[in-house]
Scaffold this motif. Structure first.
Motif, PDB file in Angstrom:
ATOM      1  N   GLY A 169     -22.533 -43.916  29.032  1.00 60.34           N
ATOM      2  CA  GLY A 169     -22.706 -43.737  27.586  1.00 60.34           C
ATOM      3  C   GLY A 169     -21.580 -42.947  26.935  1.00 60.34           C
ATOM      4  N   LEU A 170     -20.444 -42.778  27.656  1.00 60.97           N
ATOM      5  CA  LEU A 170     -19.275 -42.084  27.079  1.00 60.97           C
ATOM      6  C   LEU A 170     -18.309 -43.158  26.614  1.00 60.97           C
ATOM      7  N   ARG A 171     -18.287 -43.398  25.309  1.00 62.41           N
ATOM      8  CA  ARG A 171     -17.466 -44.508  24.819  1.00 62.41           C
ATOM      9  C   ARG A 171     -16.344 -44.053  23.907  1.00 62.41           C
ATOM     10  N   SER A 172     -16.545 -42.995  23.166  1.00 58.01           N
ATOM     11  CA  SER A 172     -15.481 -42.591  22.246  1.00 58.01           C
ATOM     12  C   SER A 172     -14.362 -41.915  23.024  1.00 58.01           C
ATOM     13  N   SER A 173     -13.127 -42.055  22.524  1.00 61.44           N
ATOM     14  CA  SER A 173     -11.981 -41.503  23.241  1.00 61.44           C
ATOM     15  C   SER A 173     -12.075 -39.974  23.326  1.00 61.44           C
ATOM     16  N   ASN A 174     -12.653 -39.347  22.303  1.00 63.94           N
ATOM     17  CA  ASN A 174     -12.807 -37.885  22.363  1.00 63.94           C
ATOM     18  C   ASN A 174     -13.786 -37.454  23.438  1.00 63.94           C
ATOM     19  N   LYS A 175     -14.896 -38.178  23.535  1.00 62.49           N
ATOM     20  CA  LYS A 175     -15.882 -37.845  24.570  1.00 62.49           C
ATOM     21  C   LYS A 175     -15.305 -38.081  25.958  1.00 62.49           C
ATOM     22  N   LEU A 176     -14.539 -39.172  26.089  1.00 67.94           N
ATOM     23  CA  LEU A 176     -13.932 -39.459  27.399  1.00 67.94           C
ATOM     24  C   LEU A 176     -12.927 -38.385  27.767  1.00 67.94           C
ATOM     25  N   HIS A 177     -12.154 -37.944  26.782  1.00 72.57           N
ATOM     26  CA  HIS A 177     -11.176 -36.889  27.044  1.00 72.57           C
ATOM     27  C   HIS A 177     -11.884 -35.595  27.480  1.00 72.57           C
TER      28      HIS A 177
ATOM     29  N   ALA B 274     -14.767 -35.385  28.859  1.00 77.60           N
ATOM     30  CA  ALA B 274     -15.338 -35.601  30.194  1.00 77.60           C
ATOM     31  C   ALA B 274     -14.279 -35.395  31.279  1.00 77.60           C
ATOM     32  N   CYS B 275     -13.034 -35.786  30.972  1.00 77.41           N
ATOM     33  CA  CYS B 275     -11.938 -35.583  31.948  1.00 77.41           C
ATOM     34  C   CYS B 275     -11.762 -34.100  32.277  1.00 77.41           C
ATOM     35  N   MET B 276     -12.115 -33.230  31.332  1.00 81.32           N
ATOM     36  CA  MET B 276     -11.941 -31.786  31.521  1.00 81.32           C
ATOM     37  C   MET B 276     -13.042 -31.182  32.390  1.00 81.32           C
ATOM     38  N   VAL B 277     -14.254 -31.737  32.267  1.00 81.87           N
ATOM     39  CA  VAL B 277     -15.399 -31.048  32.891  1.00 81.87           C
ATOM     40  C   VAL B 277     -16.114 -31.837  33.985  1.00 81.87           C
ATOM     41  N   ASN B 278     -15.838 -33.137  34.066  1.00 79.41           N
ATOM     42  CA  ASN B 278     -16.614 -33.978  34.974  1.00 79.41           C
ATOM     43  C   ASN B 278     -15.914 -34.065  36.338  1.00 79.41           C
ATOM     44  N   VAL B 279     -16.588 -33.571  37.369  1.00 77.71           N
ATOM     45  CA  VAL B 279     -15.973 -33.507  38.697  1.00 77.71           C
ATOM     46  C   VAL B 279     -15.669 -34.913  39.228  1.00 77.71           C
ATOM     47  N   GLU B 280     -16.580 -35.853  38.948  1.00 76.94           N
ATOM     48  CA  GLU B 280     -16.336 -37.228  39.424  1.00 76.94           C
ATOM     49  C   GLU B 280     -15.077 -37.802  38.782  1.00 76.94           C
ATOM     50  N   LEU B 281     -14.847 -37.434  37.495  1.00 74.36           N
ATOM     51  CA  LEU B 281     -13.618 -37.915  36.839  1.00 74.36           C
ATOM     52  C   LEU B 281     -12.387 -37.200  37.382  1.00 74.36           C
ATOM     53  N   TRP B 282     -12.514 -35.946  37.776  1.00 76.02           N
ATOM     54  CA  TRP B 282     -11.367 -35.274  38.425  1.00 76.02           C
ATOM     55  C   TRP B 282     -10.975 -36.066  39.662  1.00 76.02           C
ATOM     56  N   TRP B 283     -12.024 -36.461  40.409  1.00 75.46           N
ATOM     57  CA  TRP B 283     -11.777 -37.213  41.645  1.00 75.46           C
ATOM     58  C   TRP B 283     -11.199 -38.589  41.326  1.00 75.46           C
ATOM     59  N   LEU B 284     -11.827 -39.281  40.362  1.00 74.04           N
ATOM     60  CA  LEU B 284     -11.454 -40.664  40.048  1.00 74.04           C
ATOM     61  C   LEU B 284     -10.025 -40.747  39.515  1.00 74.04           C
ATOM     62  N   LEU B 285      -9.663 -39.805  38.648  1.00 72.10           N
ATOM     63  CA  LEU B 285      -8.336 -39.845  38.021  1.00 72.10           C
ATOM     64  C   LEU B 285      -7.344 -38.931  38.737  1.00 72.10           C
TER      65      LEU B 285
ATOM     66  N   SER C 188      -4.890 -37.715  26.988  1.00 72.02           N
ATOM     67  CA  SER C 188      -5.342 -37.236  25.671  1.00 72.02           C
ATOM     68  C   SER C 188      -6.229 -38.299  25.009  1.00 72.02           C
ATOM     69  N   ALA C 189      -7.008 -37.851  24.019  1.00 72.69           N
ATOM     70  CA  ALA C 189      -7.913 -38.774  23.312  1.00 72.69           C
ATOM     71  C   ALA C 189      -7.120 -39.914  22.684  1.00 72.69           C
ATOM     72  N   ARG C 190      -5.940 -39.608  22.176  1.00 71.80           N
ATOM     73  CA  ARG C 190      -5.121 -40.622  21.521  1.00 71.80           C
ATOM     74  C   ARG C 190      -4.670 -41.687  22.529  1.00 71.80           C
ATOM     75  N   THR C 191      -4.232 -41.233  23.713  1.00 71.33           N
ATOM     76  CA  THR C 191      -3.797 -42.180  24.753  1.00 71.33           C
ATOM     77  C   THR C 191      -4.962 -43.083  25.163  1.00 71.33           C
TER      78      THR C 191
END
Ligand code: SF4
Length: 507
Positions: free
Chosen positions: A81-89, A91-102, A108-111
């Motif tokens: 349910g994270l669709r907006s670029s700001n929310k995704l950005h 999530a990159c800061m706080v989500n451990v699974e995203l730390w692992w995935l990326l 950045s939200a713009r990218t």
């Protein structure tokens, strides 16, 4: 040192915030995590051939993110349910699974935002690529495709959507207000108040000019309505007579495992959507023939006929005859003779046609009548027309009747329709919040749809297949994606796609 709860009936904290600890990200992500599946899936896609930007880049300048990084982020985000670029950005800061995935990258939200808008056609190709992969794995057989639609809201409020009726209503209200102000002016002596009223009149006149401009745009567009913010969005009935501005999303689902096969958007209703959807699915899957299941919104003679001509057998819920019989003889007791192209009326008279085809409200009809009506003893039970009864028969009536017979003779088969399509829509809308789009413009909205459908198919495939087998098959592909694959040739001839183009057996 562990902190102890002051109340003994509560669980104790397990970690001291000040305690230094060392662990690999690999340990922090569950082996069955969705992030691991996305990681393998995206690595197995031939992103370059699918047309994703920045697969190759110049050596000069700041290097861009590899498209796999951003696609993984989107595929992970849409599932949660994270669709907006700001929310995704965020999530990159706080989500451990995203730390692992990326692997620690934090675009950045713009990218993130630009990646979605710059890869509209690539999302479609990636989705189609996955559909062909699923077909090759025998998870899609293409025998029956159920087609249905759901509505989502657009980035355009109802206030910014206009049709002629709405513009007329606004202009009428403004004229009424201006008249009121003029009446007040006639009675007023105070110069301050007169000036105030004149300002109000000027304001109303500027509003009127604005509506006149919109009216011109509407007339120039040749459409029945116009949206100011998202030009492609249309006023649609979202749910139980609630009207909003949005899109009508068409979705084709294969009956075998209820996986999405194709998607489209365009018209606000389903009347003219069947043939395009069915033909697109048939062509993508490389089928000689197939069956479709649709509800009565899709039952249009011309659409059914187009399917029939292309070896597509339709099972579309029949529509009831729209013209009321007002207590007179119903159409069902007039017998049609296919061979002679005549009707036999309840009085046993033959009704014939002159062969002319007439245009009537978006469809073409032939007329049938008999001179016997003039002396008919039961005429008062048959018609109130002074020239006698005449029948209008659409030129696609036979196709409609064939479709109706198929549905009536196979009620259990037809009932599969709801089971095949509606559960997915519930998942997308209720669980993932896909009740609105973040994008503007038809093609951009479709890119969101393809993303959602790809994520749904991936999760569904994970549940249908043994997860180990699915992961292994994707891993097998990873080593092949750098080979040159002519995707477009593959789309034209998807038979044994992977054996043919990658030279490997996946079964
Ligand atoms: S009115 Fe005409 S069409 Fe109707 S039953 Fe009599 S002859 Fe037949």
């Amino acid at each position: 040192m562990l902190l102890k709860s002051t109340k003994m009936h509560h669980l104790e904290y397990e970690i001291d915030r000040n305690q230094f600890s060392m662990m690999a990200l690999e340990e922090m992500v569950d082996q069955n995590s969705y992030a691991r599946l996305v990681d393998i899936f995206v690595d197995a896609l031939p992103l370059d051939q699918l047309g994703f930007t920045h697969c190759n880049h110049e050596l000069q300048g700041r290097p861009p993110y590899h498209p796999s990084v951003l696609l993984k982020l989107y595929m992970y985000g849409y599932r949660h349910g994270l669709r907006s670029s700001n929310k995704l950005h965020q999530a990159c800061m706080v989500n451990v699974e995203l730390w692992w995935l990326l692997k620690g990258l934090k675009p950045s939200a713009r990218t993130i935002c630009y990646f979605r808008t710059n890869n509209v056609s690539a999302f479609k190709k990636a989705f189609q690529h996955f559909v062909l992969l699923l077909k090759d794995w025998k998870l899609i057989d293409g025998q029956t495709i159920a087609i249905d639609s759901f509505k989502i809201r657009a980035q355009n409020s109802l206030k910014n959507n206009f049709n002629q009726k709405k513009i007329d209503r606004h202009i009428e209200y403004i004229d009424h207000k201006i008249n009121e102000y003029h009446t007040q002016l006639d009675k007023e002596d105070n110069t301050d108040t007169i000036s105030e009223i004149n300002d109000k009149i000027a304001y109303q006149k500027s509003k009127k000019q604005n509506y006149k401009d919109i009216e011109k745009q509407l007339n120039d567009s040749g459409q029945s309505q116009i949206s100011k913010v998202d030009k492609d969005a249309r006023s649609v009935v979202l749910h139980r007579n609630i009207v909003n501005v949005g899109y009508n999303i068409q979705a084709g689902c294969d009956s075998k495992h209820k996986l999405f096969v194709n998607a489209q958007t365009g018209a606000v209703n389903d009347t003219h959507a069947l043939a395009d959807m069915a033909l697109e699915a048939k062509e993508l899957l490389g089928l000689d023939k197939m069956k479709t299941l649709t509800d009565k919104g899709y039952t249009t003679g011309a659409e059914l006929a187009k399917c029939e001509q292309n070896n597509i057998v339709t099972y579309s819920s029949p529509k009831e005859h729209s013209s009321p019989n007002n207590g007179l003889y119903p159409m069902s007791i007039f017998n049609y003779d296919k061979v002679n192209d005549t009707y036999t009326c309840p009085a046993g008279q033959m009704m014939i046609t002159n062969g002319s085809i007439y245009n009537k409200a978006n469809h073409k009809v032939k007329h049938y009548k008999t001179k016997a009506c003039k002396q008919c003893p039961v005429r008062h039970l048959c018609t109130t027309n002074k020239n006698g009864r005449f029948i209008e028969r659409g030129i696609y009536q036979q196709t409609l009747e064939n479709n109706e017979n198929r549905v009536n003779q196979n009620p259990d088969y037809y009932r599969l329709r709801q089971q095949i399509t509606e559960h997915q829509f519930g998942t997308l809308k209720r669980q993932w919040g896909f009740t609105y789009t973040l994008m503007k413009g038809k093609q951009n909205v479709l890119s969101e749809v393809y993303l959602c459908f790809s994520v749904y198919n991936l999760i569904r495939a994970f549940k249908i297949m043994d997860p180990k087998v699915l992961k292994q098959r994707l891993k097998n592909l990873i080593s092949c994606v750098f080979d040159k694959i002519d995707l477009f040739k593959a789309l034209l001839s998807p038979q044994n796609y992977f054996e043919k183009f990658l030279g490997i057996s996946l079964s």
